[in-house]
Design an enzyme around this catalytic site. Structure first.
Site, short mmCIF file in Angstrom:
data_model
loop_
_atom_site.label_atom_id
_atom_site.label_comp_id
_atom_site.label_asym_id
_atom_site.label_seq_id
_atom_site.Cartn_x
_atom_site.Cartn_y
_atom_site.Cartn_z
CB CYS A 187 40.29 35.31 39.84
SG CYS A 187 40.74 33.73 39.08
CB ALA A 188 40.87 41.21 38.40
N GLY A 192 37.90 43.69 42.41
CA GLY A 192 38.97 44.61 42.07
C GLY A 192 39.70 45.28 43.21
CG ASP A 239 42.31 36.52 45.67
OD1 ASP A 239 42.64 35.72 46.55
OD2 ASP A 239 41.44 37.40 45.83
CB CYS A 264 39.35 34.57 51.42
SG CYS A 264 37.98 34.01 50.39
#
Length: 552
Positions: free
Chosen positions: A367-368, A371, A437, A490
């Site tokens: 899930c870039a 970036g 992520d 996060c």
């Protein structure tokens, strides 16, 4: 992002009574706060524009009130900047004119900083401010029936008096003026009465705040007001952390944030030169030397010294520097735009350390976008290997590619527009390392996302956990035998972190935990070998990462 409005357009106003944004040309009558539809066939003359200029109204308060209205209606957050990174004041004043029907004097740099401070602070402290306003009203119905614009003006006034300690009677007078001009004289009288009463009780140290007493539910409700968080968050953190640590976490969430690439990218779409007004409002930012371009931390320190930018070396990462103030000098010198360094929080950098990219490896970032981790991983490949950046959003991948070019790592990044779940099902290639992520609640970054606490519900966690499980399973299909899967968030919530890993391992016994203590400082390692940054303990964003190895 603000859209240009042609000069002939009449006021497109937020209807403060119905909470709806009007799409028709509207004009306010002089006798009431109602609007009537109107059409104008000729452009406004310079005289018309002059007549709409009001020099009595405080610029930062008018802009803050309109911005808070737009946020509450779902139309904006911290986009103080336009595409060019300049003219932000004009951009904001256009919203004021379209919403309120007049302009104030031009915003200067100090006004822009005040707007960001007042808007962010008013959102963070919303529950606290509303409690005070409601307590100072004649009755609760007065507060409950208050029109949105009037409520925003009162919130601004209360925040400036109680939290910013601005000269109280100046705050009263200027917010009264705004209410009278933007709404009607009666609204100004109400603002005057409430704010003057607030000044008196504050001077007497008798603010009407709840006491921390009673059973657990009563104490959670009191803490939710005192520290301005949703009750469900308070109860959840008290359950997992204990009341004392929960209070410390809420204090952190209400403190002045430091910014990283993830959030600057979210607000400003990774166009680094547009960050000036936002970044200069805050005191601390983390920057990373771009090794992919051959820039060492020593090189970056030399540049910062030449620019006279106060800074400290990161205690946790060799490439990172903590910039206290003066990042505007870094921006103006072109260091961000040219890819000499990047803005990135240390907690995100430590996740990349857990991945431990090595030259020659093939790595997938599932899930870039936007970036930050993709580019950092590519910079650590020393010119050998490839990072495959998967994201469902084509536009965000395009921005990622543009940023990679400025960092000179685009040759080592391949973007793939796809839903990870569909891509994994049809993919036949396996990779050395896969980073997921995962989308999460963001409960580790509430200090930066002022609005997020009010937009998250307890029910959201169940939906997120289901999505995280699906993505976790999909990412595992891409890992070669002996390869590594890294799951990160996060969030600081165990149900999104440790519990997701445990559930995954039950479904996939071919994976086992690889302790992360070889890759990050031991202070960040949990008893089970996971990486975890604690906002209170480490003064960083809250983050989590588990490193799992697939059996041969």
């Amino acid at each position: 992002m603000a859209q240009a409005v042609s000069p002939p357009t009449i006021l497109v106003s937020v209807d403060t009574q119905t909470h709806k944004a009007s799409s028709k040309p509207l004009k306010r009558t002089h006798k009431s706060n109602t609007y009537i539809s109107t059409k104008r066939k000729v452009p406004r003359s310079p005289l018309d524009r002059t007549q709409k200029l009001n020099l009595e109204v405080s610029p930062h308060r008018a802009v803050s009130a309109v911005r808070l209205m737009r946020i509450e209606l779902g139309g904006a957050f911290a986009d103080l900047l336009n595409e060019k990174g300049k003219g932000s004041g004009d951009n904001e004043m256009a919203y004021v004119e379209r919403s309120l029907g007049f302009r104030t004097k031009a915003l200067d740099d100090r006004d822009l900083r005040l707007v960001t401070d007042v808007v962010g602070g008013t959102i963070r402290w919303r529950r606290y401010l509303d409690h005070l306003i409601c307590s100072l009203c004649h009755d609760e119905n007065t507060f409950r029936s208050m029109e949105p614009l009037l409520l925003q003006i009162l919130r601004i006034g209360v925040y400036e008096i109680v939290k910013l300690d601005m000269p109280p009677y100046a705050v009263v007078d200027e917010n009264v003026t705004l209410a009278k001009v933007a709404l009607r004289p009666g609204a100004g009288n109400l603002v005057n009465g409430i704010l003057r009463k607030l000044v008196r009780v504050k001077e007497n140290n008798s603010l009407p705040l709840p006491k921390l007493e009673g059973d657990d539910r009563a104490q959670a409700r009191a803490l939710a007001i005192l520290y301005s968080h949703p009750v469900w968050m308070v109860r959840r953190w008290t359950k997992y952390l204990g009341q004392e640590e929960a209070i410390k976490l809420m204090v952190w969430n209400n403190s002045q944030p430091s910014f990283s690439l993830r959030f600057l990218a979210k607000f400003c779409f990774l166009s680094f030169i547009t960050l000036y007004d936002l970044i200069t409002t805050y005191l601390v930012t983390y920057v990373r030397a771009n090794n992919g371009k051959g820039v060492t931390r020593a090189d970056l320190v030399t540049q910062l010294n030449l620019l006279k930018v106060p800074h400290e070396l990161s205690l946790h990462l060799d490439d990172f520097i903590r910039v206290k103030t003066g990042l505007q000098n870094v921006i103006q010198a072109g260091l961000l735009k040219e890819g000499v360094c990047a803005v990135q929080d240390e907690s995100a950098g430590l996740v990349v350390s857990v991945v431990d990219p090595q030259p020659g490896e093939s790595i997938v970032d599932c899930c870039a976008a936007p970036g930050g981790k993709t580019i950092y991983m590519a910079s650590r490949l020393s010119g050998q290997g490839m990072v495959y950046a998967i994201d469902i959003n084509k536009g965000r991948l395009r921005i990622l590619t543009e940023t990679a070019k400025s960092h000179q790592v685009n040759s080592f990044i391949t973007t793939i527009e796809a839903d990870l779940r569909l891509f994994a099902d049809s993919n036949v290639v396996h990779y050395d390392k896969v980073l997921l992520d995962a989308p999460c609640s963001g409960l580790g970054v509430l200090s930066k996302r002022a609005d997020l606490r009010w937009n998250r519900r307890l029910e959201d966690l169940d939906q997120l956990k289901n999505l995280q499980d699906e993505l976790f399973d999909a990412a595992s299909l891409l890992v070669k035998p002996g390869g590594v899967l890294i799951y990160s968030t996060c969030s600081i919530d165990p149900e999104e972190n440790e519990e997701r890993v445990d559930a995954f391992l039950l479904r996939h016994p071919e994976f086992c935990i690889d302790p992360a203590d070889r890759f990050v400082p031991s202070d960040f390692i949990t008893k089970r070998g996971f990486y975890s940054s604690d906002p209170v303990k480490h003064s960083l964003d809250g983050a989590f990462a588990a490193r799992l190895v697939r059996a041969l």
